[in-house]
Design a protein around this motif. Structure first.
Motif, PDB file in Angstrom:
ATOM      1  N   PRO C  40       0.813  -1.217   0.000  1.00 49.71           N
ATOM      2  CA  PRO C  40       0.000   0.000   0.000  1.00 49.71           C
ATOM      3  C   PRO C  40       0.846   1.267   0.000  1.00 49.71           C
ATOM      4  O   PRO C  40       1.953   1.279   0.534  1.00 49.71           O
ATOM      5  CB  PRO C  40      -0.812  -0.094   1.293  1.00 49.71           C
ATOM      6  CG  PRO C  40      -0.414  -1.345   1.963  1.00 49.71           C
ATOM      7  CD  PRO C  40       0.723  -1.965   1.241  1.00 49.71           C
ATOM      8  N   LEU C  41       0.327   2.306  -0.621  1.00 52.69           N
ATOM      9  CA  LEU C  41       1.005   3.602  -0.645  1.00 52.69           C
ATOM     10  C   LEU C  41       0.315   4.523   0.357  1.00 52.69           C
ATOM     11  O   LEU C  41      -0.909   4.518   0.446  1.00 52.69           O
ATOM     12  CB  LEU C  41       0.919   4.219  -2.046  1.00 52.69           C
ATOM     13  CG  LEU C  41       1.643   3.459  -3.149  1.00 52.69           C
ATOM     14  CD1 LEU C  41       1.293   4.043  -4.516  1.00 52.69           C
ATOM     15  CD2 LEU C  41       3.156   3.517  -2.929  1.00 52.69           C
ATOM     16  N   PRO C  42       1.094   5.290   1.087  1.00 51.02           N
ATOM     17  CA  PRO C  42       0.467   6.196   2.052  1.00 51.02           C
ATOM     18  C   PRO C  42      -0.287   7.313   1.346  1.00 51.02           C
ATOM     19  O   PRO C  42       0.073   7.702   0.231  1.00 51.02           O
ATOM     20  CB  PRO C  42       1.653   6.744   2.849  1.00 51.02           C
ATOM     21  CG  PRO C  42       2.835   6.556   1.983  1.00 51.02           C
ATOM     22  CD  PRO C  42       2.557   5.351   1.132  1.00 51.02           C
ATOM     23  N   HIS C  43      -1.257   7.850   2.029  1.00 50.52           N
ATOM     24  CA  HIS C  43      -2.022   9.024   1.582  1.00 50.52           C
ATOM     25  C   HIS C  43      -2.558   8.872   0.164  1.00 50.52           C
ATOM     26  O   HIS C  43      -2.586   9.836  -0.587  1.00 50.52           O
ATOM     27  CB  HIS C  43      -1.150  10.295   1.626  1.00 50.52           C
ATOM     28  CG  HIS C  43      -0.372  10.439   2.891  1.00 50.52           C
ATOM     29  ND1 HIS C  43      -0.980  10.595   4.113  1.00 50.52           N
ATOM     30  CD2 HIS C  43       0.962  10.438   3.140  1.00 50.52           C
ATOM     31  CE1 HIS C  43      -0.042  10.693   5.060  1.00 50.52           C
ATOM     32  NE2 HIS C  43       1.132  10.592   4.497  1.00 50.52           N
ATOM     33  N   SER C  44      -2.946   7.659  -0.234  1.00 47.96           N
ATOM     34  CA  SER C  44      -3.431   7.507  -1.607  1.00 47.96           C
ATOM     35  C   SER C  44      -4.949   7.287  -1.578  1.00 47.96           C
ATOM     36  O   SER C  44      -5.504   6.854  -0.587  1.00 47.96           O
ATOM     37  CB  SER C  44      -2.712   6.342  -2.288  1.00 47.96           C
ATOM     38  OG  SER C  44      -2.930   5.160  -1.555  1.00 47.96           O
ATOM     39  N   PRO C  45      -5.607   7.592  -2.708  1.00 47.90           N
ATOM     40  CA  PRO C  45      -7.059   7.392  -2.760  1.00 47.90           C
ATOM     41  C   PRO C  45      -7.392   5.923  -2.557  1.00 47.90           C
ATOM     42  O   PRO C  45      -6.566   5.044  -2.858  1.00 47.90           O
ATOM     43  CB  PRO C  45      -7.426   7.835  -4.181  1.00 47.90           C
ATOM     44  CG  PRO C  45      -6.219   8.449  -4.780  1.00 47.90           C
ATOM     45  CD  PRO C  45      -5.041   8.083  -3.966  1.00 47.90           C
ATOM     46  N   VAL C  48      -6.556   3.115  -5.123  1.00 50.24           N
ATOM     47  CA  VAL C  48      -5.163   2.724  -5.380  1.00 50.24           C
ATOM     48  C   VAL C  48      -4.795   1.635  -4.367  1.00 50.24           C
ATOM     49  O   VAL C  48      -4.671   1.896  -3.185  1.00 50.24           O
ATOM     50  CB  VAL C  48      -4.209   3.935  -5.267  1.00 50.24           C
ATOM     51  CG1 VAL C  48      -2.765   3.490  -5.481  1.00 50.24           C
ATOM     52  CG2 VAL C  48      -4.583   5.017  -6.277  1.00 50.24           C
ATOM     53  N   VAL C  51       1.383  -0.890  -4.855  1.00 52.31           N
ATOM     54  CA  VAL C  51       2.303  -1.165  -5.956  1.00 52.31           C
ATOM     55  C   VAL C  51       2.799  -2.601  -5.880  1.00 52.31           C
ATOM     56  O   VAL C  51       2.911  -3.168  -4.792  1.00 52.31           O
ATOM     57  CB  VAL C  51       3.523  -0.200  -5.941  1.00 52.31           C
ATOM     58  CG1 VAL C  51       3.126   1.180  -6.420  1.00 52.31           C
ATOM     59  CG2 VAL C  51       4.162  -0.116  -4.559  1.00 52.31           C
ATOM     60  N   LEU C  59       4.840  -1.196 -10.282  1.00 55.82           N
ATOM     61  CA  LEU C  59       3.589  -1.045 -11.022  1.00 55.82           C
ATOM     62  C   LEU C  59       2.456  -0.677 -10.063  1.00 55.82           C
ATOM     63  O   LEU C  59       2.173  -1.427  -9.132  1.00 55.82           O
ATOM     64  CB  LEU C  59       3.278  -2.380 -11.712  1.00 55.82           C
ATOM     65  CG  LEU C  59       2.056  -2.432 -12.611  1.00 55.82           C
ATOM     66  CD1 LEU C  59       2.368  -1.803 -13.965  1.00 55.82           C
ATOM     67  CD2 LEU C  59       1.598  -3.884 -12.796  1.00 55.82           C
ATOM     68  N   PRO C  60       1.795   0.444 -10.290  1.00 52.51           N
ATOM     69  CA  PRO C  60       0.665   0.774  -9.416  1.00 52.51           C
ATOM     70  C   PRO C  60      -0.551  -0.088  -9.775  1.00 52.51           C
ATOM     71  O   PRO C  60      -0.772  -0.398 -10.950  1.00 52.51           O
ATOM     72  CB  PRO C  60       0.394   2.254  -9.736  1.00 52.51           C
ATOM     73  CG  PRO C  60       0.933   2.461 -11.109  1.00 52.51           C
ATOM     74  CD  PRO C  60       2.077   1.498 -11.280  1.00 52.51           C
ATOM     75  N   ARG C  89       2.958   5.346 -19.104  1.00 54.83           N
ATOM     76  CA  ARG C  89       2.979   4.561 -17.868  1.00 54.83           C
ATOM     77  C   ARG C  89       2.318   3.204 -18.033  1.00 54.83           C
ATOM     78  O   ARG C  89       1.408   3.044 -18.852  1.00 54.83           O
ATOM     79  CB  ARG C  89       2.261   5.347 -16.772  1.00 54.83           C
ATOM     80  CG  ARG C  89       2.978   6.619 -16.415  1.00 54.83           C
ATOM     81  CD  ARG C  89       2.230   7.321 -15.308  1.00 54.83           C
ATOM     82  NE  ARG C  89       3.138   8.250 -14.648  1.00 54.83           N
ATOM     83  CZ  ARG C  89       2.874   9.542 -14.489  1.00 54.83           C
ATOM     84  NH1 ARG C  89       1.743  10.037 -14.890  1.00 54.83           N
ATOM     85  NH2 ARG C  89       3.755  10.317 -13.886  1.00 54.83           N
ATOM     86  N   PRO C 145      -5.045   8.627 -10.522  1.00 57.69           N
ATOM     87  CA  PRO C 145      -5.454   9.805  -9.753  1.00 57.69           C
ATOM     88  C   PRO C 145      -4.678  11.022 -10.231  1.00 57.69           C
ATOM     89  O   PRO C 145      -3.560  10.888 -10.723  1.00 57.69           O
ATOM     90  CB  PRO C 145      -5.077   9.439  -8.319  1.00 57.69           C
ATOM     91  CG  PRO C 145      -4.071   8.366  -8.432  1.00 57.69           C
ATOM     92  CD  PRO C 145      -4.362   7.636  -9.700  1.00 57.69           C
ATOM     93  N   PRO C 146      -5.254  12.218 -10.129  1.00 58.44           N
ATOM     94  CA  PRO C 146      -4.527  13.408 -10.589  1.00 58.44           C
ATOM     95  C   PRO C 146      -3.247  13.613  -9.783  1.00 58.44           C
ATOM     96  O   PRO C 146      -3.207  13.291  -8.588  1.00 58.44           O
ATOM     97  CB  PRO C 146      -5.530  14.547 -10.359  1.00 58.44           C
ATOM     98  CG  PRO C 146      -6.530  14.015  -9.399  1.00 58.44           C
ATOM     99  CD  PRO C 146      -6.568  12.532  -9.561  1.00 58.44           C
ATOM    100  N   GLU C 147      -2.218  14.124 -10.443  1.00 59.32           N
ATOM    101  CA  GLU C 147      -0.943  14.406  -9.758  1.00 59.32           C
ATOM    102  C   GLU C 147      -1.168  15.485  -8.722  1.00 59.32           C
ATOM    103  O   GLU C 147      -1.960  16.392  -8.933  1.00 59.32           O
ATOM    104  CB  GLU C 147       0.088  14.922 -10.778  1.00 59.32           C
ATOM    105  CG  GLU C 147       0.466  13.912 -11.811  1.00 59.32           C
ATOM    106  CD  GLU C 147       1.844  13.322 -11.557  1.00 59.32           C
ATOM    107  OE1 GLU C 147       2.460  13.694 -10.543  1.00 59.32           O
ATOM    108  OE2 GLU C 147       2.274  12.489 -12.374  1.00 59.32           O
ATOM    109  N   GLU C 148      -0.420  15.387  -7.657  1.00 53.11           N
ATOM    110  CA  GLU C 148      -0.514  16.457  -6.662  1.00 53.11           C
ATOM    111  C   GLU C 148       0.111  17.710  -7.244  1.00 53.11           C
ATOM    112  O   GLU C 148       1.222  17.684  -7.746  1.00 53.11           O
ATOM    113  CB  GLU C 148       0.205  16.043  -5.374  1.00 53.11           C
ATOM    114  CG  GLU C 148      -0.652  15.106  -4.551  1.00 53.11           C
ATOM    115  CD  GLU C 148       0.094  14.615  -3.325  1.00 53.11           C
ATOM    116  OE1 GLU C 148       0.846  15.420  -2.747  1.00 53.11           O
ATOM    117  OE2 GLU C 148      -0.073  13.446  -2.978  1.00 53.11           O
TER     118      GLU C 148
END
Lengths: 706, 121, 153
Positions: C40-45, C48, C51, C59-60, C89, C145-148
């Motif tokens: 898992p990735l932190p602070h992700s929607p 997601v 990876v 790979l996400p 990507r 997801p949109p880039e920050e």
């Protein structure tokens, strides 16, 4: 025309190399290490820049290079002494040449006044020291594109009046020397024939009997009639090319009634043995410099000659490095699986795997060595920077570089330039005193800045030291207190005071000079270095100078990490940021505010950050006394305690980009693949600490306080 | 049969330029980056015309021309000097070493080709 | 929108999410692989999943069901990851399983009806009707997801 564009690209690449050679050579001369070959190499560099520039019509570059080259030629021939002042002038001239070249590339503009002034200075040198040579130099001033340079043969004949248009009679007798130089009477006659209808008669009278014929000897001569309407210069031009080796007599018919004079050939020229003797005579004079050159070049190019090189596209090397990275991961996975399968360590499989691991490491090291580059490319840019800073601060500076052949991965070399630039600026601007101050302090007026690279414990270390005044510790301390960076009663060691200059917003200069005051403080330098997994520190001796020490990993492809657990997650923390790991006792943790707490470490209080919570993976922090704390140093030297559940071990990991297929993730620097084949995230500890800091600012307690 | 030209120049750019100009004019081109390499190349290639620079590392143009003239097979091969230099003294020296002609850089493609045609029959 | 493809058929890979059928242009699909747990990735929607390691690349993995607003997927042994190319990507899409490969005439693709739902407009590029089934053709352009925007600073 794309072929020409491609050649232009080659030219610019070549020029970059040539300018580096030029500067290196001049620096060697400046240091008194140069010899005749150094001057030759310096001359050749400017000469080659000029040669190519002409082909592309870079006139300003040609003009300046020509003046520059003329001076170097004087030096080369020993007519001009390469004393220190002249070498320093040459160094500034090389900067101007660099600027002109940049302008030719379409990058940046030229200070034409500066270039002109420099050209005038250079010209003055040759005028003064070699006035006698001036005409020869001037002759080469504006080479015409299709000039045929051999000096025309001046013949003493009467100028015919324009009214008399009798046919030309040309007596032509090529010497042996002409044939020996690749000339051919047939070619010359053909050339003449292009001017008009000619009549030629070959004189065989000098030809001996076959038995006496010497194959190398010239025996024939021609008598040629050329129409009177042909321009004399057109005829002479044909023979300009041959020069003295093919004497001609040219006259209007009316004057050329007599037979050609008997001795057109200089005496001896018809004698083959005399010719050989002449050639051999000239050998010591002409061939020995070349032989010396070859000898010197052998020594100088020994490496190049012994190990031929090939050019390989960087993308191929990058791909190889990626593949080897995967091989390392695969091998680690395999090892882990075998261990899990319960095979004995002495089994042939396990032994084979050990060997595989060894081999894999060696392959990785070798592959990384392919992309390794000496730091030279960065160091070479620094002498100019130093000259410019010295010029604008009015300080006298001598730059000494060491270890420029120290190799480091290309990815790191590219990122050394900025920090080194800043450290040098700082050393000259803040470290060195003015010449007057130095003399007053009993030092020589010229300060020395040393830039060195070396390998130390698997990292590259860059040192920038000066012999200036050293850090004014009471002043630094005062500033830090005034700016609220430290409390007035803080007990700091000398080292700790010195390193205060890395705190954000710190500047020791009482007035912001235009050199250090470009909005980049040492705090920014430090942060960018930490971003590369590096560290920077300073040590200083009052009155004797300061030394910045910067250490970086040898590559950005792999990283030494501490593998830790946070809940069920596995993370990697860069080892360089970790000062120590400790297991806190329950009493060491104190709450501060509603949500935050601090850890007491040797009397100081360090903010505690629970990694699992910071990454949004749990709602409540674990009890630090049940986990492990990584004490880290973050940007600006601030410390923080990162709480994790457990430490799994230390490992070198291959750095994988998250951005390639996804995007930046806050508090995550990159990813890696562990032995179990799963992805683990590499923490960006600075970002982690910063995000906590901003969060706390948002909390009511601190919001009120601020 | 197209003619073979040996070019000797330490500048990569100049070699590329010569290669382009000469091969477009239909010559075979053999290249060397200095006098020593030029003499080596001479052994394998049998050039009809040689074009050489003067200022080169290891062995300069004078040494190279002299070497060519002393090597039996190429005593009579035309050698054109292609140099940014144009002083009489240097030309004289090249001529003494055995050069056939001298062309000042930068050169026009047509004049170079013309010069080659002039010296090669 | 596909007017200039009228002579060719497109190949599509279809799969089910609950009772709905979806498909992807097979040209965008790089490979299909079994489900492996993602990091898992932190602070992700929430959509997601994290990876995974795809032969050395990171790979996400996106939960397509969650991305389409149909609730979180529950990965099982049948679940697969469809690796698709989105621009430069590579992205893995978690789905319950692949049904079939079908060929469709682009002329029969109907425009997405306006059902007043943002998710449908963003992620469905058209509707294919086949033997009485309705298959939604997924648009991939906005799938990540949109880039920050903070990065720009």
């Amino acid at each position: 025309m794309d072929a020409m564009d491609a050649i232009k690209v080659t030219y610019f690449q070549e020029c970059d190399e040539l300018l580096q050679e030029l500067e290196q050579g001049l620096l060697a001369l400046e240091a008194g290490e140069g010899d005749g070959e150094t001057i030759n190499a310096v001359f050749r560099a400017v000469h080659s820049v000029k040669g190519g520039a002409g082909a592309f019509g870079f006139d300003a570059l040609v003009a300046f290079a020509h003046v520059f080259e003329t001076v170097l030629d004087e030096m080369r021939s020993g007519r001009l002494d390469a004393d220190l002042d002249i070498v320093k002038l040459m160094l500034r001239a090389s900067d101007v040449l660099t600027d002109l070249l940049q302008a030719a590339k379409g990058e940046g503009s030229v200070d034409q006044a500066r270039a002109d002034a420099m050209a005038a200075e250079l010209e003055a040198l040759t005028k003064e020291d070699a006035a006698a040579e001036a005409p020869a130099v001037a002759a080469g001033e504006a080479p015409a594109a299709d000039e045929w340079g051999f000096t025309p043969l001046r013949m003493q004949i009467d100028e015919p009046s324009a009214a008399q248009q009798g046919d030309w009679r040309l007596a032509l007798k090529p010497t042996t020397a002409a044939y020996a130089k690749g000339h051919d009477a047939a070619v010359l006659l053909r050339e003449l024939a292009r001017l008009g209808q000619i009549e030629s008669r070959c004189d065989f009278s000098a030809l001996p009997d076959f038995g006496a014929l010497a194959p190398e000897q010239a025996y024939l001569s021609w008598d040629v009639r050329v129409p009177g309407g042909v321009d004399e210069t057109a005829i002479r031009e044909i023979f300009d090319f041959v020069g003295d080796d093919c004497p001609i007599e040219l006259a209007r018919e009316e004057w050329a009634i007599e037979a050609p004079p008997p001795a057109i050939d200089p005496p001896g020229e018809t004698d083959i043995s005399a010719l050989i003797a002449r050639v051999q005579d000239s050998q010591p004079r002409e061939a020995s410099p070349a032989a010396d050159d070859a000898g010197a070049a052998k020594g100088q190019r020994a490496e190049g000659a012994a190990s031929p090189t090939i050019r390989v596209g960087l993308d191929r090397v990058d791909r190889l490095i990626n593949l080897v990275g995967e091989l390392v991961i695969n091998q680690a996975m395999l090892t882990q699986r075998v261990a899990e399968s319960g095979l004995a360590r002495s089994s042939t499989v396990a032994i084979g795997l050990d060997e595989l691991e060894q081999l894999t490491r060696e392959i990785q090291d070798s592959v990384m060595a392919i992309r390794a580059q000496p730091v030279k490319s960065v160091f070479q840019r620094m002498p100019r920077l130093v000259r410019e800073i010295a010029g604008s601060t009015g300080k006298q500076v001598r730059l000494v570089t060491e270890g420029e052949n120290t190799e480091v991965d290309k990815t790191v070399v590219e990122r050394l330039s900025d920090p080194i630039t800043h450290m040098l600026r700082n050393a000259i601007d803040h470290g060195l005193e003015s010449p007057e101050e130095r003399v007053a302090a009993g030092k020589g007026p010229e300060g020395t800045v040393r830039l060195a690279a070396l390998h130390r414990s698997g990292r590259i270390v860059i040192e920038v030291s000066d012999d200036g005044k050293g850090i004014n510790r009471p002043r630094v301390r005062e500033i830090a207190v005034n700016k609220g960076l430290i409390s007035p009663d803080a007990q700091l060691s000398d080292d700790e005071i010195d390193n205060l200059i890395f705190l954000p917003g710190f500047s020791t200069a009482s007035s912001i000079s235009n050199i250090s005051g470009r909005g980049v403080g040492m705090d920014v330098v430090k942060r960018s270095i930490q971003g590369l997994g590096g560290r920077i520190s300073i040590s200083s001796a009052p009155g004797r100078g300061s030394t910045f020490t910067l250490s970086l990993p040898l590559t950005l492809a792999v990283l030494d990490g501490m593998v830790v657990s946070a809940g069920e997650h596995t993370l990697v923390a860069p080892l360089t940021a970790i000062v120590e790991t400790l297991q806190p006792k329950p009493g060491d943790v104190r709450a501060l505010g509603p949500r935050s707490s601090v850890l007491t470490v040797r009397g100081g209080h360090v903010p505690l950050i629970d990694v699992g919570m910071a990454l949004g993976w749990r709602d409540h922090p674990i009890d630090p006394s049940e986990g492990v704390v990584l004490l880290i140093e973050s940007e600006g030297g601030g410390r923080a305690a990162i709480v994790v559940d457990a430490i799994q071990g230390q490992r070198q990991v291959v750095i994988k980009s998250l951005e390639e297929n996804y995007q930046r993730v806050d508090a995550v620097a990159a990813a890696t693949i562990l032995g179990d084949g799963r992805v683990a995230l590499i923490l960006d500890l600075d970002a982690l600490v910063n995000s906590q800091r901003t969060e706390r600012f948002d909390s009511p307690l601190l919001a009120e306080a601020s | 049969m197209s003619k073979t030209i040996l070019t000797v120049d330490d500048s990569r750019m100049m070699r590329e330029m010569l290669l382009k100009v000469l091969s477009e004019a239909g010559f075979n081109v053999v290249q060397a980056e200095d006098g020593v390499a030029g003499l080596e190349a001479l052994a394998a290639a049998a050039p009809d015309v040689i074009i050489t620079d003067i200022n080169m590392p290891r062995m300069d143009g004078y040494g190279f021309i002299d070497g060519v003239r002393r090597e039996g097979r190429h005593r009579a091969t035309p050698i054109l000097v292609l140099s940014t230099e144009s002083s009489a003294e240097k030309k004289q020296r090249a001529r003494e070493a055995g050069a056939t002609g001298w062309i000042v850089k930068p050169f026009k493609a047509e004049s170079l080709i013309e010069a080659i045609r002039r010296v090669s029959s | 929108m596909d007017a200039d493809h009228h002579t060719e058929t497109v190949e599509l890979i279809s799969f089910r999410i609950d009772s709905q059928e979806f498909c992807l242009d097979i040209m965008a699909v790089r490979e299909i692989r079994g489900w492996t747990a993602a990091t898992p990735l932190p602070h992700s929607p929430p959509f997601v999943r994290g990876v995974i390691n795809l032969r050395g690349a990171v790979l996400p993995i996106l939960d397509l069901k969650a991305r389409l607003g149909l609730g979180d997927a529950e990965p099982s042994a049948r679940s697969v990851i469809i690796v698709v190319q989105v621009g430069k990507r590579l992205v893995g899409l978690l789905v319950d399983g692949v049904s079939e490969i079908l060929a469709a005439d682009p002329n029969t693709v109907q425009a997405t009806p306006n059902v007043g739902c943002d998710v449908v407009t963003r992620f469905v590029r058209g509707i294919i009707t086949l033997e009485g089934r309705m298959i939604s053709w997924i648009a991939l352009d906005d799938i990540l997801p949109p880039e920050e925007t903070a990065e720009a600073a």
